[in-house]
Scaffold this motif. Structure first.
Motif, PDB file in Angstrom:
ATOM      1  N   ASP A   7       0.838  -1.188   0.000  1.00 47.60           N
ATOM      2  CA  ASP A   7       0.000   0.000   0.000  1.00 47.60           C
ATOM      3  C   ASP A   7       0.880   1.248   0.000  1.00 47.60           C
ATOM      4  N   ASN A   8       0.270   2.413   0.167  1.00 49.39           N
ATOM      5  CA  ASN A   8       1.020   3.669   0.125  1.00 49.39           C
ATOM      6  C   ASN A   8       2.088   3.736   1.221  1.00 49.39           C
ATOM      7  N   PHE A   9       1.773   3.167   2.381  1.00 50.36           N
ATOM      8  CA  PHE A   9       2.734   3.167   3.489  1.00 50.36           C
ATOM      9  C   PHE A   9       4.021   2.459   3.078  1.00 50.36           C
ATOM     10  N   HIS A  10       3.881   1.270   2.509  1.00 49.16           N
ATOM     11  CA  HIS A  10       5.065   0.501   2.148  1.00 49.16           C
ATOM     12  C   HIS A  10       5.746   1.043   0.898  1.00 49.16           C
ATOM     13  N   GLN A  11       4.972   1.559  -0.035  1.00 48.10           N
ATOM     14  CA  GLN A  11       5.595   2.151  -1.215  1.00 48.10           C
ATOM     15  C   GLN A  11       6.427   3.369  -0.820  1.00 48.10           C
ATOM     16  N   THR A  12       5.881   4.200   0.067  1.00 49.09           N
ATOM     17  CA  THR A  12       6.630   5.366   0.537  1.00 49.09           C
ATOM     18  C   THR A  12       7.895   4.947   1.270  1.00 49.09           C
ATOM     19  N   GLY A  13       7.755   4.005   2.198  1.00 46.73           N
ATOM     20  CA  GLY A  13       8.910   3.544   2.961  1.00 46.73           C
ATOM     21  C   GLY A  13       9.976   2.911   2.085  1.00 46.73           C
TER      22      GLY A  13
ATOM     23  N   MET B  47      15.150  -7.334  -6.683  1.00 48.86           N
ATOM     24  CA  MET B  47      15.867  -8.001  -5.600  1.00 48.86           C
ATOM     25  C   MET B  47      14.939  -8.341  -4.441  1.00 48.86           C
ATOM     26  N   HIS B  48      13.973  -7.439  -4.154  1.00 52.15           N
ATOM     27  CA  HIS B  48      13.087  -7.625  -3.004  1.00 52.15           C
ATOM     28  C   HIS B  48      11.713  -8.140  -3.401  1.00 52.15           C
ATOM     29  N   ASP B  49      11.535  -8.490  -4.677  1.00 48.47           N
ATOM     30  CA  ASP B  49      10.284  -9.051  -5.170  1.00 48.47           C
ATOM     31  C   ASP B  49       9.086  -8.185  -4.798  1.00 48.47           C
ATOM     32  N   LEU B  50       9.152  -6.919  -5.168  1.00 50.73           N
ATOM     33  CA  LEU B  50       8.063  -5.991  -4.905  1.00 50.73           C
ATOM     34  C   LEU B  50       7.990  -4.968  -6.030  1.00 50.73           C
ATOM     35  N   ALA B  51       6.899  -4.240  -6.053  1.00 54.71           N
ATOM     36  CA  ALA B  51       6.698  -3.210  -7.078  1.00 54.71           C
ATOM     37  C   ALA B  51       6.480  -1.864  -6.402  1.00 54.71           C
ATOM     38  N   ILE B  52       7.260  -0.873  -6.790  1.00 54.35           N
ATOM     39  CA  ILE B  52       7.091   0.490  -6.302  1.00 54.35           C
ATOM     40  C   ILE B  52       6.638   1.332  -7.486  1.00 54.35           C
ATOM     41  N   GLY B  53       5.469   1.901  -7.385  1.00 52.00           N
ATOM     42  CA  GLY B  53       4.926   2.650  -8.503  1.00 52.00           C
ATOM     43  C   GLY B  53       5.735   3.903  -8.811  1.00 52.00           C
ATOM     44  N   ASP B  54       5.651   4.360 -10.053  1.00 53.93           N
ATOM     45  CA  ASP B  54       6.272   5.630 -10.417  1.00 53.93           C
ATOM     46  C   ASP B  54       5.452   6.805  -9.889  1.00 53.93           C
TER      47      ASP B  54
ATOM     48  N   TYR C 266      18.507   1.842 -10.528  1.00 58.82           N
ATOM     49  CA  TYR C 266      18.688   1.349  -9.154  1.00 58.82           C
ATOM     50  C   TYR C 266      17.339   0.965  -8.543  1.00 58.82           C
ATOM     51  N   LYS C 267      16.325   1.774  -8.781  1.00 56.95           N
ATOM     52  CA  LYS C 267      14.971   1.496  -8.284  1.00 56.95           C
ATOM     53  C   LYS C 267      14.450   0.176  -8.863  1.00 56.95           C
TER      54      LYS C 267
ATOM     55  N   GLU D 150      13.841   4.231   1.246  1.00 62.15           N
ATOM     56  CA  GLU D 150      15.017   3.371   1.421  1.00 62.15           C
ATOM     57  C   GLU D 150      15.850   3.334   0.142  1.00 62.15           C
ATOM     58  N   VAL D 151      15.171   3.303  -1.013  1.00 60.56           N
ATOM     59  CA  VAL D 151      15.877   3.359  -2.294  1.00 60.56           C
ATOM     60  C   VAL D 151      16.705   4.643  -2.381  1.00 60.56           C
ATOM     61  N   CYS D 152      16.102   5.768  -2.010  1.00 56.96           N
ATOM     62  CA  CYS D 152      16.809   7.064  -2.058  1.00 56.96           C
ATOM     63  C   CYS D 152      18.042   7.050  -1.173  1.00 56.96           C
ATOM     64  N   LYS D 153      17.883   6.593   0.049  1.00 54.98           N
ATOM     65  CA  LYS D 153      19.007   6.577   1.001  1.00 54.98           C
ATOM     66  C   LYS D 153      20.143   5.693   0.479  1.00 54.98           C
ATOM     67  N   ASN D 154      19.806   4.481   0.051  1.00 55.11           N
ATOM     68  CA  ASN D 154      20.832   3.549  -0.421  1.00 55.11           C
ATOM     69  C   ASN D 154      21.497   4.050  -1.698  1.00 55.11           C
ATOM     70  N   PHE D 155      20.709   4.662  -2.568  1.00 56.19           N
ATOM     71  CA  PHE D 155      21.248   5.174  -3.826  1.00 56.19           C
ATOM     72  C   PHE D 155      22.289   6.265  -3.567  1.00 56.19           C
ATOM     73  N   VAL D 156      21.963   7.195  -2.687  1.00 56.02           N
ATOM     74  CA  VAL D 156      22.890   8.292  -2.381  1.00 56.02           C
ATOM     75  C   VAL D 156      24.136   7.766  -1.682  1.00 56.02           C
ATOM     76  N   ASN D 157      23.960   6.862  -0.733  1.00 58.07           N
ATOM     77  CA  ASN D 157      25.089   6.407   0.081  1.00 58.07           C
ATOM     78  C   ASN D 157      25.954   5.361  -0.606  1.00 58.07           C
ATOM     79  N   GLU D 158      25.371   4.597  -1.535  1.00 56.59           N
ATOM     80  CA  GLU D 158      26.098   3.468  -2.112  1.00 56.59           C
ATOM     81  C   GLU D 158      26.426   3.622  -3.594  1.00 56.59           C
ATOM     82  N   LYS D 159      25.525   4.234  -4.354  1.00 54.63           N
ATOM     83  CA  LYS D 159      25.658   4.207  -5.806  1.00 54.63           C
ATOM     84  C   LYS D 159      26.351   5.441  -6.379  1.00 54.63           C
ATOM     85  N   LEU D 160      26.032   6.609  -5.869  1.00 54.20           N
ATOM     86  CA  LEU D 160      26.525   7.842  -6.481  1.00 54.20           C
ATOM     87  C   LEU D 160      28.044   7.978  -6.427  1.00 54.20           C
ATOM     88  N   ASP D 161      28.669   7.405  -5.403  1.00 53.48           N
ATOM     89  CA  ASP D 161      30.119   7.523  -5.263  1.00 53.48           C
ATOM     90  C   ASP D 161      30.868   6.961  -6.460  1.00 53.48           C
TER      91      ASP D 161
END
Length: 351
Positions: free
Chosen positions: A209-215, A286-293, A279-280, A219-230
Motif C-alpha cells: 500500500d502507500n505506506f510501504h511504497q513510501t517507505g 531483488m526484493h520481489d516488490l513493485a514500487i509505482g512511479d 537502481y529502483k 530506502e531506495v533514495c538513502k541507499n542510492f545516495v550512500n552506495e551508488k553515487l560515489d
C-alpha cells in the motif's frame, strides 16, 4: 501498530507438532482449553500479543496460482470467520497444515496455540482476530518459596518464558477478498529453515500500500545516495547529506510522489536520473516488490523513514556537524600550513 488494551481471549486450543522429516508426529487435543483462572488469560495475552505492538509490516495471504482458496491457512480461517466450521476443528486443521509445512530437518517441535481474540485494534479498526503461535524454546526457572520459617529453592524445567514468543501470526477479520490483514513474527530462526513459517505455512507477502511504497522508495533514495553515487561522481559528505535532506523534504512537502518530478528536482543531472531509475528497478527485482512511479505519499511512513536519513557530518572524533539545509553555507577547504582539511560555516545568529 497493534493495540490490545480492550482485547479479550475468547477461545484457546493447544496442540503439539513435531518435525515431519524426523518422523515426529503431531498431537491434537480433544477440546479447547477451559480458562477459569483470572490471571492466566492476562499472562497469555501478554505472551501472545505484546511482541506485535512494535510491528509495522502488514501482510496479505497469497497463493502462486492467484486463487486464495488454495492457501490452506486462509481457507480454514475464512471457514471459521464465516461460521462454516467451529473453532476447535479449525485449530486442528491449522495444526495439521503446520505439520505438513515442517519439512526442514532443523525445525524444532513445539506446542501450537490457536487463539480467538475479540476487540483487537489495528489501524483505527476494532476487529476480531485469529492468533497462531508456536513455542519451541524451553527454559528452566528457579522458584523460591517459604516453608517452616525458612525458604526453599525449587525449579521448573521445560517452562516457557512469557517475554519470548518464538513464532506467531495474527489474522484480522477484515479485507477478506484481498487476503486479510496479517501480522507475523519469527524470532527464533534467521536461517533458511525459518522460511517455512512465513513462506510455506502462511504464504504471505507484505501489503503493497502507500505506506510501504513510501517507505521502500525512501530506502531506495538513502541507499542510492550512500552506495551508488560515489562510483559515478566525486561527492563530498556534505553534498550527500544535502541530497538526503532534500529527498526527505520532498516527501514531507508533497502529497503525491512522481518519479520524474522527484528525480528532476532532487538530482537534476541526466546521468544521475538514469542511474536512480535503474537502481529502483533493481531494488524491486531483488526484493520481489513493485514500487509505482506515482503513488500517494504516506505521512506515517515519512515520519518513520526520515529516521534512517543521517544528516550528521562527523569530523574525526572531535566534531559532529548537523546539516539541515543551506548547503551553500558550508564550504570545505584545506589548510596547507596545518596539513588538515577544514569547513567554514556561515550563519547569522548563534544560539
Amino acid at each position: 501498530m497493534l493495540s490490545f488494551f480492550e482485547a479479550s481471549l475468547a477461545q484457546l486450543s493447544i496442540h503439539r507438532v513435531g518435525n515431519k522429516m524426523l518422523d515426529e508426529h503431531y498431537i491434537l487435543s480433544d477440546k479447547p482449553l477451559n480458562l477459569q483462572d483470572e490471571t492466566l488469560p492476562k499472562l497469555l495475552m501478554q505472551y501472545f500479543l505484546t511482541p506485535f505492538e512494535k510491528i509495522n509490516d502488514v501482510y496479505r495471504f497469497t497463493h502462486s496460482s492467484g486463487d486464495l482458496e488454495l492457501n490452506e491457512l486462509y481457507h480454514f480461517v475464512r471457514l471459521f470467520f464465516e461460521e462454516e466450521i467451529d473453532f476447535h476443528s479449525m485449530s486442528q486443521q491449522i495444526t495439521k497444515h503446520l505439520y505438513e509445512s515442517s519439512s526442514h530437518p532443523k525445525i524444532k517441535a513445539g506446542e501450537v496455540y490457536v487463539v480467538n481474540f475479540e476487540q483487537v485494534q489495528l489501524e483505527g479498526e476494532t476487529l476480531a482476530a485469529i492468533g497462531i503461535f508456536k513455542s519451541e524454546t524451553k527454559e528452566t526457572y528457579l522458584k523460591i518459596y517459604p516453608e517452616h520459617g525458612a525458604f526453599k529453592v525449587g525449579y521448573e524445567e521445560e517452562a516457557i518464558n512469557i517475554h519470548k514468543l518464538d513464532k506467531g501470526c495474527l489474522i484480522l477479520k477484515c479485507e477478506q477478498e484481498e487476503g486479510y490483514k496479517v501480522l507475523a513474527i519469527d524470532q527464533t530462526n534467521k536461517q533458511n529453515e525459518a522460511i517455512y513459517w512465513k513462506d510455506d505455512f502462511m504464504q504471505i507477502k507484505i501489503r503493497n500500500d502507500n505506506f510501504h511504497q513510501t517507505g521502500n522508495l525512501m530506502e531506495v533514495c538513502k541507499n542510492f545516495v550512500n552506495e551508488k553515487l560515489d562510483g559515478a561522481f566525486e561527492m563530498e559528505r556534505a553534498d550527500k547529506i544535502d541530497l538526503l535532506n532534500r529527498s526527505v523534504a520532498y516527501f514531507k512537502e508533497k502529497e503525491v510522489f512522481e518519479v520524474d518530478e522527484f528525480t528532476e528536482e532532487i538530482l537534476g543531472n541526466p546521468q544521475a536520473i538514469s542511474m536512480f531509475k535503474e537502481y529502483k528497478t533493481n531494488f524491486e527485482e531483488m526484493h520481489d516488490l513493485a514500487i509505482g512511479d506515482t503513488f500517494e505519499i504516506s505521512e506515517q511512513a515519512v515520519k518513520k523513514g526520515a529516521k534512517i536519513f543521517k544528516s550528521i557530518l562527523k569530523l574525526d572524533k572531535n566534531f559532529h556537524v548537523y546539516i539541515h539545509g543551506k548547503r551553500e553555507f558550508i564550504v570545505k577547504g584545506f589548510d596547507e600550513e596545518k596539513g588538515m582539511n577544514f569547513y567554514q560555516l556561515y550563519f547569522e545568529q548563534e544560539s
